[in-house]
Design a protein around this motif. Sequence first.
Motif, mmCIF file in Angstrom:
data_model
loop_
_atom_site.group_PDB
_atom_site.id
_atom_site.type_symbol
_atom_site.label_atom_id
_atom_site.label_comp_id
_atom_site.label_asym_id
_atom_site.label_seq_id
_atom_site.Cartn_x
_atom_site.Cartn_y
_atom_site.Cartn_z
ATOM 1 N N LYS A 1 0.798 -1.239 -0.069
ATOM 2 C CA LYS A 1 0.092 0.102 0.012
ATOM 3 C C LYS A 1 0.748 1.396 -0.099
ATOM 4 C CE LYS A 1 -3.567 -2.751 0.896
ATOM 5 N NZ LYS A 1 -2.771 -4.068 1.732
ATOM 6 N N ILE A 2 0.476 2.179 -0.657
ATOM 7 C CA ILE A 2 1.240 3.497 -0.534
ATOM 8 C C ILE A 2 1.485 4.181 0.766
ATOM 9 C CG2 ILE A 2 -0.773 5.091 -0.995
ATOM 10 C CD1 ILE A 2 0.955 6.583 -2.970
ATOM 11 N N TRP A 3 0.593 4.055 1.746
ATOM 12 C CA TRP A 3 0.870 4.621 2.995
ATOM 13 C C TRP A 3 2.223 3.899 3.734
ATOM 14 C CZ3 TRP A 3 -4.380 3.661 1.858
ATOM 15 C CH2 TRP A 3 -4.786 2.360 2.272
ATOM 16 N N ASP A 4 2.287 2.352 3.288
ATOM 17 C CA ASP A 4 3.365 1.791 3.909
ATOM 18 C C ASP A 4 4.718 2.251 3.449
ATOM 19 O OD1 ASP A 4 1.927 0.224 5.635
ATOM 20 O OD2 ASP A 4 1.263 -1.049 4.202
ATOM 21 N N HIS A 5 4.800 2.969 2.407
ATOM 22 C CA HIS A 5 6.267 3.246 2.132
ATOM 23 C C HIS A 5 6.583 4.805 1.724
ATOM 24 C CE1 HIS A 5 7.455 -0.934 1.883
ATOM 25 N NE2 HIS A 5 6.112 -1.242 1.158
ATOM 26 N N ALA A 6 5.426 5.497 1.357
ATOM 27 C CA ALA A 6 5.868 6.783 0.890
ATOM 28 C C ALA A 6 6.670 7.783 1.806
ATOM 29 C CB ALA A 6 4.315 7.486 0.537
ATOM 30 N N ALA A 7 6.400 7.803 2.989
ATOM 31 C CA ALA A 7 7.179 8.612 3.864
ATOM 32 C C ALA A 7 8.502 7.996 3.858
ATOM 33 C CB ALA A 7 6.459 8.917 5.143
ATOM 34 N N GLY A 8 8.503 6.872 4.318
ATOM 35 C CA GLY A 8 9.871 6.069 4.468
ATOM 36 C C GLY A 8 10.920 6.433 3.096
ATOM 37 N N CYS A 9 10.220 6.266 2.072
ATOM 38 C CA CYS A 9 11.049 6.168 0.757
ATOM 39 C C CYS A 9 11.569 7.765 0.615
ATOM 40 C CB CYS A 9 10.448 5.661 -0.466
ATOM 41 S SG CYS A 9 9.428 6.917 -1.356
ATOM 42 N N ILE A 10 11.101 8.839 1.171
ATOM 43 C CA ILE A 10 11.718 9.837 0.808
ATOM 44 C C ILE A 10 12.594 10.249 2.193
ATOM 45 C CG2 ILE A 10 9.871 11.467 1.829
ATOM 46 C CD1 ILE A 10 10.583 13.337 -0.411
ATOM 47 N N VAL A 11 12.346 9.874 3.118
ATOM 48 C CA VAL A 11 13.117 9.858 4.224
ATOM 49 C C VAL A 11 14.691 9.160 4.027
ATOM 50 C CG1 VAL A 11 13.701 9.026 6.678
ATOM 51 C CG2 VAL A 11 11.821 10.211 5.913
ATOM 52 N N VAL A 12 14.539 8.190 3.407
ATOM 53 C CA VAL A 12 15.820 7.431 2.788
ATOM 54 C C VAL A 12 16.474 8.083 1.664
ATOM 55 C CG1 VAL A 12 16.963 5.321 2.099
ATOM 56 C CG2 VAL A 12 15.138 5.219 3.990
ATOM 57 N N SER A 13 15.773 8.353 0.725
ATOM 58 C CA SER A 13 16.114 9.031 -0.439
ATOM 59 C C SER A 13 16.720 10.285 -0.331
ATOM 60 C CB SER A 13 15.373 8.867 -1.792
ATOM 61 O OG SER A 13 14.393 9.691 -1.386
ATOM 62 N N GLU A 14 16.306 10.952 0.615
ATOM 63 C CA GLU A 14 16.877 12.591 0.714
ATOM 64 C C GLU A 14 17.985 12.586 1.871
ATOM 65 O OE1 GLU A 14 16.220 15.110 -0.581
ATOM 66 O OE2 GLU A 14 15.032 14.233 -2.131
ATOM 67 N N ARG A 15 18.432 11.328 2.151
ATOM 68 C CA ARG A 15 19.587 11.369 3.171
ATOM 69 C C ARG A 15 20.574 12.524 2.815
ATOM 70 N NH1 ARG A 15 21.303 11.586 -0.613
ATOM 71 N NH2 ARG A 15 22.579 10.353 -1.880
ATOM 72 N N ALA A 16 21.414 12.705 3.654
ATOM 73 C CA ALA A 16 22.498 14.044 3.549
ATOM 74 C C ALA A 16 23.687 13.591 2.691
ATOM 75 C CB ALA A 16 22.683 14.681 5.045
ATOM 76 N N LYS A 17 24.135 12.441 3.062
ATOM 77 C CA LYS A 17 25.305 11.955 2.288
ATOM 78 C C LYS A 17 25.229 12.042 0.968
ATOM 79 C CE LYS A 17 28.727 8.534 2.672
ATOM 80 N NZ LYS A 17 28.797 6.986 2.883
ATOM 81 N N CYS A 18 26.347 12.573 0.116
ATOM 82 C CA CYS A 18 26.257 12.816 -1.112
ATOM 83 C C CYS A 18 27.644 12.228 -1.751
ATOM 84 C CB CYS A 18 26.455 14.104 -1.595
ATOM 85 S SG CYS A 18 26.600 14.796 -3.205
ATOM 86 N N LYS A 19 27.664 10.941 -1.938
ATOM 87 C CA LYS A 19 28.665 10.187 -2.774
ATOM 88 C C LYS A 19 28.432 9.715 -3.982
ATOM 89 C CE LYS A 19 29.662 6.729 -0.530
ATOM 90 N NZ LYS A 19 30.002 5.314 -1.004
ATOM 91 N N ARG A 20 29.347 9.918 -4.892
ATOM 92 C CA ARG A 20 28.862 9.805 -6.239
ATOM 93 C C ARG A 20 29.386 8.389 -6.958
ATOM 94 N NH1 ARG A 20 27.710 14.902 -9.268
ATOM 95 N NH2 ARG A 20 27.658 16.479 -7.605
ATOM 96 N N THR A 21 30.052 7.656 -6.067
ATOM 97 C CA THR A 21 30.431 6.370 -6.708
ATOM 98 C C THR A 21 29.619 5.166 -6.009
ATOM 99 O OG1 THR A 21 32.530 6.991 -6.772
ATOM 100 C CG2 THR A 21 32.217 4.766 -7.428
ATOM 101 N N PRO A 22 28.559 4.970 -6.365
ATOM 102 C CA PRO A 22 27.664 3.813 -5.848
ATOM 103 C C PRO A 22 28.558 2.602 -5.702
ATOM 104 C CG PRO A 22 26.763 4.436 -7.926
ATOM 105 C CD PRO A 22 27.901 5.171 -7.890
ATOM 106 N N SER A 23 28.076 1.842 -4.536
ATOM 107 C CA SER A 23 28.665 0.401 -4.439
ATOM 108 C C SER A 23 27.950 -0.513 -5.472
ATOM 109 C CB SER A 23 28.597 -0.039 -2.968
ATOM 110 O OG SER A 23 28.584 -1.297 -3.077
ATOM 111 N N THR A 24 28.490 -1.346 -6.055
ATOM 112 C CA THR A 24 27.562 -2.335 -6.778
ATOM 113 C C THR A 24 27.598 -3.849 -6.574
ATOM 114 O OG1 THR A 24 29.147 -2.348 -8.454
ATOM 115 C CG2 THR A 24 27.408 -1.053 -9.042
ATOM 116 N N ARG A 25 28.671 -4.035 -5.355
ATOM 117 C CA ARG A 25 28.969 -5.213 -4.937
ATOM 118 C C ARG A 25 27.731 -6.139 -4.511
ATOM 119 N NH1 ARG A 25 33.856 -6.784 -1.248
ATOM 120 N NH2 ARG A 25 34.091 -4.562 -1.178
#
Length: 379
Positions: free
Chosen positions: A318-342
């Motif tokens: 359901k949308i209410w089970d993820h909407a708030a959580g997803c932006i809280v994670v995706s807007e995290r402060a850290k800015c690093k340009r090389t994502p880990s792919t392992r």
Amino acid sequence: MSINWLRFVSPSLKKPPLFHLCHLPPPPSSSSAVIVAMSYDKELAAAKKAASLAARLCQKVQKALLQSDVQSKNDKSPVTVADYGSQALVSFVLQQEFPDNFSLVAEEDSKDLRKDGGQEIVERITKLVNDSLTIDGSYNVTLSTEDVLKAIDNGRSEGGSQGRHWVLDPIDGTKGFLRGDQYAIALALLDGGKVVLGVLACPNLPLTSLSDAGQHSPNNKVGCLFFAVVGGGTYMQPLDGSSAVKVQVSAVENPEEASFFESYEAAHSMHDLSSLIAQKLGVKAPPVRIDSQAKYGALSRGDGAIYLRLPHKGYREKIWDHAAGCIVVSERAKCKRTPSTRASMKLGVWSQMLQGSHWIFQRESILIWTQASLSPTRS
Ligand SMILES: Nc1ncnc2c1ncn2[C@@H]1O[C@H](COP(=O)(O)O)[C@@H](OP(=O)(O)O)[C@H]1O
Ligand SMILES: [Mg+2]
């Protein structure tokens, strides 16, 4: 129709791919971040206020929780007076703040409460809501039982990809709430089909990291409020209102050093399968099992690096089970340009082998694996 990092795809539009690895662009530069974030200032203030008031109401009920507070819904999940009270309170506050532009997609409705025998519970909810409003003091009103039922039902909007819609889970993690464990009040704002703001109130989450050895110390305070506005980073502050700090996700890139989160409830996520996947990833630590979107809050501040959510066949998120959580994670402060792919590559191989419609979301060192084919509407 894509929403940042968690994509909401209408089932009629597109069948989810077998697996999807999502590398996201870096956050916007700080100047544009300020401009974007400022345009939702009023909404953020209202959302924080509504979620904090609801959290206080829930804390009060959880303290005094009696078995008789539990009702039964069609889907058999427990519903409490706190669930309804939280929804009524958030709905009322948002409607007061945005009387001309109010649309709320929320989990509960008043149908069960309006049935024979519901009057007593409605009176209890009404008292709780009025007590909360009195303590807050911003609104000089006393709600009637009918006002409260209407406020609950004002959460029946269908949502959609046009305009603004609030999305609320009044108590996410109802089972955790009843057990005395973790739960969250999860409130998000959709604008044009995108999640632009999220607030997660987690009344039982320790203020310090779950991975800290002293987490069970009696001095360790609990009660966190996470909030994020698109482009503005994620912040956490104590629910008691003291100052907020910007959070950042885990720096751990090697799954062998990562801890992973999953649902406490085996009925919500297949523990056997996640344990197999974690083992194949090389994760050494045992799973951290917690209820609700408190997991997203904990991920956003780096308590863990992986979240595996593997619902049993046929369950639709359901949308209410993820909407708030997803932006809280995706807007995290850290800015690093090389994502880990392992880890993601390993997970990709596994998702193909499992032949499920699971998607993988990766942002820097965070990995979230979940079935997430959601639409910006309630259905
Ligand atoms: N069979 C199932 N599979 C997956 N998720 C489920 C489920 N039954 C309920 N849920 C959802 O899982 C949420 C709790 O998440 P978690 O497992 O992370 O604690 C519940 O939120 P509510 O408690 O608001 O009903 C509910 O929406
Ligand atoms: Mg929920």
